[in-house]
Design a protein around this motif. Sequence first.
Motif, PDB file in Angstrom:
ATOM      1  N   HIS A  19       0.853  -1.197   0.000  1.00 25.04           N
ATOM      2  CA  HIS A  19       0.000   0.000   0.000  1.00 25.04           C
ATOM      3  C   HIS A  19       0.886   1.243   0.000  1.00 25.04           C
ATOM      4  O   HIS A  19       1.258   1.761   1.046  1.00 25.04           O
ATOM      5  CB  HIS A  19      -0.913   0.019   1.232  1.00 25.04           C
ATOM      6  CG  HIS A  19      -1.973  -1.018   1.215  1.00 25.04           C
ATOM      7  ND1 HIS A  19      -3.085  -0.931   0.427  1.00 25.04           N
ATOM      8  CD2 HIS A  19      -2.080  -2.186   1.902  1.00 25.04           C
ATOM      9  CE1 HIS A  19      -3.847  -1.987   0.616  1.00 25.04           C
ATOM     10  NE2 HIS A  19      -3.269  -2.763   1.515  1.00 25.04           N
ATOM     11  N   GLU A  59      -3.560   5.044   2.410  1.00 21.31           N
ATOM     12  CA  GLU A  59      -2.962   4.341   1.280  1.00 21.31           C
ATOM     13  C   GLU A  59      -2.084   5.268   0.453  1.00 21.31           C
ATOM     14  O   GLU A  59      -1.007   4.876  -0.019  1.00 21.31           O
ATOM     15  CB  GLU A  59      -4.057   3.718   0.419  1.00 21.31           C
ATOM     16  CG  GLU A  59      -4.752   2.543   1.107  1.00 21.31           C
ATOM     17  CD  GLU A  59      -5.847   1.932   0.255  1.00 21.31           C
ATOM     18  OE1 GLU A  59      -6.160   2.512  -0.801  1.00 21.31           O
ATOM     19  OE2 GLU A  59      -6.378   0.873   0.649  1.00 21.31           O
ATOM     20  N   LYS A  60      -2.527   6.515   0.288  1.00 21.26           N
ATOM     21  CA  LYS A  60      -1.712   7.482  -0.462  1.00 21.26           C
ATOM     22  C   LYS A  60      -0.409   7.782   0.269  1.00 21.26           C
ATOM     23  O   LYS A  60       0.598   8.112  -0.356  1.00 21.26           O
ATOM     24  CB  LYS A  60      -2.503   8.776  -0.665  1.00 21.26           C
ATOM     25  CG  LYS A  60      -3.648   8.640  -1.664  1.00 21.26           C
ATOM     26  CD  LYS A  60      -4.408   9.949  -1.813  1.00 21.26           C
ATOM     27  CE  LYS A  60      -5.570   9.789  -2.783  1.00 21.26           C
ATOM     28  NZ  LYS A  60      -6.379  11.034  -2.892  1.00 21.26           N
ATOM     29  N   ARG A  92      -8.879   5.819   5.307  1.00 23.17           N
ATOM     30  CA  ARG A  92      -8.230   4.687   4.639  1.00 23.17           C
ATOM     31  C   ARG A  92      -7.600   5.121   3.316  1.00 23.17           C
ATOM     32  O   ARG A  92      -6.467   4.756   3.010  1.00 23.17           O
ATOM     33  CB  ARG A  92      -9.257   3.583   4.384  1.00 23.17           C
ATOM     34  CG  ARG A  92      -8.687   2.383   3.644  1.00 23.17           C
ATOM     35  CD  ARG A  92      -9.750   1.360   3.335  1.00 23.17           C
ATOM     36  NE  ARG A  92      -9.201   0.240   2.596  1.00 23.17           N
ATOM     37  CZ  ARG A  92      -9.925  -0.789   2.181  1.00 23.17           C
ATOM     38  NH1 ARG A  92     -11.210  -0.847   2.420  1.00 23.17           N
ATOM     39  NH2 ARG A  92      -9.349  -1.781   1.517  1.00 23.17           N
ATOM     40  N   GLU A  93      -8.333   5.908   2.534  1.00 20.99           N
ATOM     41  CA  GLU A  93      -7.798   6.375   1.258  1.00 20.99           C
ATOM     42  C   GLU A  93      -6.570   7.254   1.467  1.00 20.99           C
ATOM     43  O   GLU A  93      -5.569   7.130   0.747  1.00 20.99           O
ATOM     44  CB  GLU A  93      -8.877   7.145   0.499  1.00 20.99           C
ATOM     45  CG  GLU A  93     -10.020   6.265   0.006  1.00 20.99           C
ATOM     46  CD  GLU A  93     -11.169   7.071  -0.561  1.00 20.99           C
ATOM     47  OE1 GLU A  93     -11.020   8.319  -0.680  1.00 20.99           O
ATOM     48  OE2 GLU A  93     -12.213   6.473  -0.908  1.00 20.99           O
ATOM     49  N   GLN A 119     -13.593   5.608   5.720  1.00 22.42           N
ATOM     50  CA  GLN A 119     -13.229   5.415   4.318  1.00 22.42           C
ATOM     51  C   GLN A 119     -12.239   6.466   3.845  1.00 22.42           C
ATOM     52  O   GLN A 119     -11.273   6.163   3.141  1.00 22.42           O
ATOM     53  CB  GLN A 119     -14.488   5.421   3.454  1.00 22.42           C
ATOM     54  CG  GLN A 119     -15.388   4.216   3.689  1.00 22.42           C
ATOM     55  CD  GLN A 119     -16.719   4.313   2.953  1.00 22.42           C
ATOM     56  OE1 GLN A 119     -17.147   5.401   2.558  1.00 22.42           O
ATOM     57  NE2 GLN A 119     -17.375   3.193   2.771  1.00 22.42           N
ATOM     58  N   GLN A 167      -9.960  12.440   6.649  1.00 19.13           N
ATOM     59  CA  GLN A 167      -8.745  12.771   5.896  1.00 19.13           C
ATOM     60  C   GLN A 167      -7.820  13.668   6.714  1.00 19.13           C
ATOM     61  O   GLN A 167      -6.608  13.433   6.782  1.00 19.13           O
ATOM     62  CB  GLN A 167      -9.118  13.463   4.590  1.00 19.13           C
ATOM     63  CG  GLN A 167      -7.910  13.853   3.744  1.00 19.13           C
ATOM     64  CD  GLN A 167      -8.314  14.541   2.449  1.00 19.13           C
ATOM     65  OE1 GLN A 167      -9.472  14.520   2.054  1.00 19.13           O
ATOM     66  NE2 GLN A 167      -7.360  15.164   1.793  1.00 19.13           N
TER      67      GLN A 167
END
Length: 360
Positions: free
Chosen positions: A55, A98-99, A94-95, A91, A319
């Motif tokens: 990831h 991963e970035k 999580r995004e 969510q 975020q």
Amino acid sequence: MRESARKRQARIAALVEARGSARITDLADELAVSVVTVRRDVEDLAQRGEVRRGHGVARSLRPMAQESTATGDTIGMVVPERNTYLTEAVQAAREAAEKAGLRLALHIAAEERGTERAVRQALDAGARGLLLSPRWRTEAEERADHAWLGALELPVVLVERRPHRGSAIYGLDCVRSDHAHGVHLALEHLTSLGHRRIVLAARDDSPTARVIRSEFAAQTAARGIREGCPVMLSSRTAGPDPRPRDAGAADLADAVRRAGATAALIHGDMDALVLVQRLREAGVEVPRDCSVVAYNDVVADMGQIALTAVAPPKGEVGQAALELLTRRLERTRTGRWAGAARHLELLPELVVRDSTVPLR
């Protein structure tokens, strides 16, 4: 002269082999190329069997048994069970993870001091940092967690929670929606439509719920309409103790009639959909007889009538929390000063739909 792709890829493979794993973003910085270029190089190396992809990271081909038991790229996120409000935040976190080359591991906190157990599980699994959203049904429950939370020796960011000034955990980073502003948006909308008698049907089992209730009282008083604005539980199990089953606790139609109310603010969405249905069954039509604003905007538009709703920036909260945590992790890793703790508040919006109309 620009370095050839083969030479650059050889350097990437050597760095990954030496370190065991390397984040794509770190490699891009070191090689002075774009993240896209490094990602493409890592894909080529993986296809040739020289590295393994993860990831947002590239890993050495050394056997897993020879690697550290914790790869160092996992963070834990602890949320209460049966909490749909935080789904978007999870969510989005999580995004963002991963970035950043991190893996987000979700841990569910059950009732009765479940937060502490879930945190211990995350730590045992090797989490480098934590995103925490304890339920904290009561302020006493919150205070009981301060001692062990304050003693944690890894970066922690509170999500949709803000510690009280002077508490043992006031120095933790946190990100939450500005729910005082959310209440303001709802009242400003309803009063602009002419409504002065407004019922608040709200939960009372979380810090967010307590802010909504206290702000409703303060803001209706400031507007000079407090006497006509009663407060009730939004469901029979929405209080600090979920066990009581008071059949009259959520009789919104009765509360509307007794107060002569023409509008209601309901926290949260699921309770709002149920109570709107009960209003209609009792002969109180929405919005003809009673305008309704829901608070949360998770499923507010999915009922028989689409509900006007206060929409906290749930995804942006997740975020921002992840970004705060990665900032703290990076400074811890490099040994630099970690910087001042940050308490961020993001403003909700009001989404106007079919459930609110001007007072007749």
